[in-house]
Design a protein around this motif. Structure first.
Motif, mmCIF file in Angstrom:
data_model
loop_
_atom_site.group_PDB
_atom_site.id
_atom_site.type_symbol
_atom_site.label_atom_id
_atom_site.label_comp_id
_atom_site.label_asym_id
_atom_site.label_seq_id
_atom_site.Cartn_x
_atom_site.Cartn_y
_atom_site.Cartn_z
ATOM 1 N N CYS A 217 1.432 -0.372 -9.366
ATOM 2 C CA CYS A 217 2.147 0.399 -8.344
ATOM 3 C C CYS A 217 3.137 1.375 -8.983
ATOM 4 C CB CYS A 217 2.880 -0.543 -7.388
ATOM 5 S SG CYS A 217 1.800 -1.459 -6.268
ATOM 6 N N PRO B 241 2.624 2.111 1.990
ATOM 7 C CA PRO B 241 3.746 1.164 2.011
ATOM 8 C C PRO B 241 3.344 -0.299 2.132
ATOM 9 C CG PRO B 241 4.299 3.081 3.317
ATOM 10 C CD PRO B 241 2.862 3.249 2.918
ATOM 11 N N GLN C 92 0.914 -1.736 0.970
ATOM 12 C CA GLN C 92 0.313 -2.223 -0.270
ATOM 13 C C GLN C 92 1.281 -2.074 -1.445
ATOM 14 O OE1 GLN C 92 -1.959 -0.415 2.044
ATOM 15 N NE2 GLN C 92 -2.208 -2.574 2.560
ATOM 16 N N SER C 93 2.537 -1.816 -1.157
ATOM 17 C CA SER C 93 3.540 -1.701 -2.212
ATOM 18 C C SER C 93 3.780 -3.067 -2.852
ATOM 19 C CB SER C 93 4.858 -1.168 -1.658
ATOM 20 O OG SER C 93 5.429 -2.100 -0.745
ATOM 21 N N TRP D 272 6.210 -5.146 -0.684
ATOM 22 C CA TRP D 272 5.560 -5.759 0.490
ATOM 23 C C TRP D 272 4.763 -6.988 0.065
ATOM 24 C CZ3 TRP D 272 4.912 -3.832 5.771
ATOM 25 C CH2 TRP D 272 3.981 -4.559 6.529
ATOM 26 N N PRO E 136 -3.270 0.270 -4.087
ATOM 27 C CA PRO E 136 -2.763 0.989 -5.258
ATOM 28 C C PRO E 136 -3.866 1.332 -6.252
ATOM 29 C CG PRO E 136 -2.133 -1.323 -5.338
ATOM 30 C CD PRO E 136 -2.696 -1.087 -3.984
ATOM 31 N N SER F 132 14.533 -3.808 0.050
ATOM 32 C CA SER F 132 14.359 -2.379 -0.148
ATOM 33 C C SER F 132 15.683 -1.650 -0.324
ATOM 34 C CB SER F 132 13.591 -1.780 1.032
ATOM 35 O OG SER F 132 13.306 -0.410 0.823
ATOM 36 N N ILE G 117 11.761 2.080 -0.056
ATOM 37 C CA ILE G 117 10.551 2.435 0.677
ATOM 38 C C ILE G 117 10.723 2.157 2.159
ATOM 39 C CG2 ILE G 117 8.094 1.908 0.977
ATOM 40 C CD1 ILE G 117 7.918 1.239 -1.940
ATOM 41 N N SER H 259 9.089 3.644 6.881
ATOM 42 C CA SER H 259 8.657 3.508 5.492
ATOM 43 C C SER H 259 8.372 4.898 4.945
ATOM 44 C CB SER H 259 7.412 2.632 5.389
ATOM 45 O OG SER H 259 6.317 3.226 6.070
ATOM 46 N N CYS I 5 6.028 7.248 2.244
ATOM 47 C CA CYS I 5 4.792 7.329 1.455
ATOM 48 C C CYS I 5 4.647 8.776 0.992
ATOM 49 C CB CYS I 5 3.595 6.901 2.299
ATOM 50 S SG CYS I 5 2.038 6.834 1.401
#
Length: 405
Positions: A46, A53, A55-56, A59, A113, A261, A268, A287, A289
């Motif tokens: 990442c 977001p 898939q951050s 998260w 990612p 965050s 994010i 969020s 992105c």
């Protein structure tokens, strides 16, 4: 070796790749549970890649820590370096075991990612090989259900589109911020919006004054998210909808996500709120992105100021700030609602991927696709959808409320 394309019902690609390119991007697959080591590798990917977001690393790590479900991380590596990864949770859906994005229906606009350079050369064979590896490592999983998948990220195609897919029943709406806030207003009834915003300002000043808040600490995050939950419970009850934030573990996840965050160098996820007379009247969770600011959720308080549309007032200010901060898009995320239509000039259709891994999974995939087609028919028929919502509200004993959250 099992023919992956035959197993998944995917037509093999006829595209030929130069041998030099195959050599340069020779890939391997790794399937692991979400161990600390696997999560660290995911976070490194990442840090150097692009992703949505949901898939951050924050998260995924928070979901694993708070929800503690069966999970796995499926990775494509090239020359020992991770170039693409899927973080999945494994859940029971009736008699079926299904792997899906962590977060379930709370994960939207999904883009796993990946390294930008790999995305330029990603092949159908890479993705099919990863699916085959998941089926081999976890024969107990009947199907993969990857919903609300973004077709691209800032113009770069999603490699998961190599798999069979269909449009998701719900569209996503967003606002083009090109030209700044004045230009946005001119495209969306500027005179009416400015006049209403001035009238709301006078009402809120008379009610004790107002301010727009952004949670900056863990305590502020707790306050704003708790207020959002209280607002949403009442809203769901009146609409006759099950409370999708009801589970304590899920609430703990969102608390930890937004609190984590605010401590990051580049947050994010953020919480915003409108406070009038010392009371929180509207809350949004957003969020980031790339150049896109996404409203993940929002709610208003059902009190004496609800008729003054505090949610609409907060969106006005949020979009204004997004323009000032240099964002290109303000994304209202999945769902078609009147308050979104007041602003939006972009419609996006995500896709759903339901991929059977076992014979049992083929039954699940067929049923899921049929249900999706029915939902799409209802939601794309305004008259039928209006009747369905009215019946749902009547069954719940609810009454009409402002449609802005």
């Amino acid at each position: 070796m099992v023919d992956a394309t035959a197993s998944f019902g995917i037509e093999p690609s006829t595209q030929e790749y130069p041998s030099a390119r195959l050599e340069a991007y020779s890939t391997h697959t790794e399937i692991s549970t979400a161990t600390p080591e696997a999560l660290s590798s995911y976070a490194r990917l990442c840090a150097n890649g692009v992703f949505a977001p949901a898939q951050s690393a924050l998260w995924v790590e928070t979901w694993v820590r708070q929800i503690r479900l069966d999970s796995l991380i499926a990775t494509i590596t090239s020359n020992g370096q991770a170039v693409f990864a899927l973080a999945l949770e494994v859940v029971k859906v009736g008699p079926f075991r299904v792997a899906r994005f962590m977060g379930g229906t709370h994960a939207n606009g999904n883009f796993a990612p990946a390294l930008p350079k790999w995305l330029q050369s990603a092949s159908e064979a890479d993705i099919i090989g990863l699916m085959q590896a998941i089926g081999k490592a976890r024969p107990d999983i009947d199907a993969l259900m990857l919903q609300r998948v973004a077709t691209d990220l800032d113009g770069t195609a999603n490699p998961l589109l190599a798999l069979p897919n269909a449009p998701t029943p719900n569209i996503a709406l967003s606002v083009d911020l090109d030209g700044g806030f004045d230009a946005v207003l001119e495209r969306t009834s500027a005179k009416r919006k400015r006049k209403k915003h001035r009238a709301q300002t006078r009402k809120f000043e008379a009610a004790g004054g107002y301010r727009r808040l952004i949670a900056q600490t863990g305590d502020e995050t707790q306050r704003l998210f708790d207020a959002f939950l209280a607002m949403k419970v009442e809203r769901f009850r009146k609409m006759g909808i099950a409370n999708v934030f009801e589970e304590p573990e899920l609430q703990a996840f969102f608390h930890a996500l937004f609190a984590g965050s605010v401590n990051a160098d580049q947050p994010i996820f953020t919480l915003e709120a409108l406070e009038v007379g010392g009371v929180l009247r509207a809350v949004t969770g957003t969020s980031q992105c790339g150049k896109r600011l996404i409203c993940e959720f929002g709610a208003i308080s059902d009190d004496e100021l609800a008729a003054s549309s505090p949610g609409e007032f907060l969106f006005y200010d949020n979009i204004n700030v997004a323009c000032a901060d240099g964002f290109d898009i303000y994304d209202f995320s999945v769902g078609d609602e009147p308050y979104k239509r007041l602003w939006c000039d972009i419609e996006t259709r995500h896709v759903d991927i339901v991929l059977p891994l076992t014979a049992k999974g083929r039954m699940f995939a067929a049923g899921t696709r049929a249900t999706a087609r029915l939902k799409a028919f209802v939601k794309n028929s305004p008259f039928i959808w209006k009747i369905a919502k009215a019946l749902r509200k009547r069954a719940a004993g609810g009454s009409a409320t402002p449609a802005e959250d």
